[in-house]
Motif scaffolding. Structure first.
Motif, PDB file in Angstrom:
ATOM      1  N   VAL A 269      97.417  -0.321 -23.915  1.00  0.00           N
ATOM      2  CA  VAL A 269      97.845   0.350 -22.691  1.00  0.00           C
ATOM      3  C   VAL A 269      96.932   1.557 -22.496  1.00  0.00           C
ATOM      4  O   VAL A 269      96.794   2.390 -23.391  1.00  0.00           O
ATOM      5  CB  VAL A 269      99.322   0.789 -22.767  1.00  0.00           C
TER       6      VAL A 269
ATOM      7  N   ASN B 105      96.181   4.567 -19.630  1.00  0.00           N
ATOM      8  CA  ASN B 105      96.584   5.233 -18.390  1.00  0.00           C
ATOM      9  C   ASN B 105      97.671   4.462 -17.656  1.00  0.00           C
ATOM     10  O   ASN B 105      97.655   4.335 -16.443  1.00  0.00           O
ATOM     11  CB  ASN B 105      95.378   5.439 -17.470  1.00  0.00           C
TER      12      ASN B 105
ATOM     13  N   ASN C  57      98.175   1.265 -17.618  1.00  0.00           N
ATOM     14  CA  ASN C  57      97.793  -0.109 -17.288  1.00  0.00           C
ATOM     15  C   ASN C  57      97.547  -0.895 -18.568  1.00  0.00           C
ATOM     16  O   ASN C  57      97.103  -0.342 -19.567  1.00  0.00           O
ATOM     17  CB  ASN C  57      96.503  -0.150 -16.458  1.00  0.00           C
ATOM     18  N   TYR C  58      97.844  -2.184 -18.517  1.00  0.00           N
ATOM     19  CA  TYR C  58      97.509  -3.042 -19.639  1.00  0.00           C
ATOM     20  C   TYR C  58      95.993  -3.247 -19.689  1.00  0.00           C
ATOM     21  O   TYR C  58      95.313  -3.284 -18.668  1.00  0.00           O
ATOM     22  CB  TYR C  58      98.180  -4.419 -19.506  1.00  0.00           C
ATOM     23  N   GLY C  59      95.492  -3.414 -20.890  1.00  0.00           N
ATOM     24  CA  GLY C  59      94.077  -3.722 -21.089  1.00  0.00           C
ATOM     25  C   GLY C  59      93.941  -4.628 -22.297  1.00  0.00           C
ATOM     26  O   GLY C  59      94.924  -4.930 -22.984  1.00  0.00           O
TER      27      GLY C  59
END
Length: 124
Positions: free
Chosen positions: A102, A104, A106-108
């Motif tokens: 995760v 900021n 958002n998933y990554g």
């Protein structure tokens, strides 16, 4: 106006008349036009082509009867253990293994292992 020309007179006419033909000189081949070919190692041409990247968490096979009985509280068991790297696929072909992060909010994906098949598998 039928006049007969002998073979010797005919040859004299051909030899005396400059027809602009050079019989002894070989015809010069026209140089082949330069064809711009992309270097097989230069993949920058393909850099802007879009590809579909998907993350496959896991999979399982379920009987249609069991699938029809699923409701909102049902749990389907998958074939991958928690903590195992997930499959990253590009256009359906395995590209890498990764873990979800995760950043900021958002998933990554953090790539942990490349598949090693290169671009050849992606073209299938």
């Amino acid at each position: 106006m039928n006049s007969h020309v002998s073979d010797s007179e005919f040859e004299n006419l051909i030899n005396e008349t400059d027809l602009g033909l050079l019989q002894d000189a070989p015809l010069a081949a026209a140089p082949a036009p330069e064809v711009a070919r992309p270097n097989s190692q230069d993949l920058s041409f393909f850099g802007k082509l879009p590809v579909n990247v998907t993350l496959e968490v896991a999979s399982t096979e379920v009987a249609l009867k069991d699938l029809m009985e699923i409701d909102t509280n049902s749990v389907i068991m998958l074939d991958k253990l928690a903590g195992e790297p997930l499959d990253v696929k590009v256009n359906g072909a395995l590209f890498a293994k990764a873990e979800v992060v995760v950043m900021n909010g958002n998933y990554g994906l953090r790539i942990t292992e490349l598949s090693g098949t290169g671009l050849s598998a992606l073209s299938r």
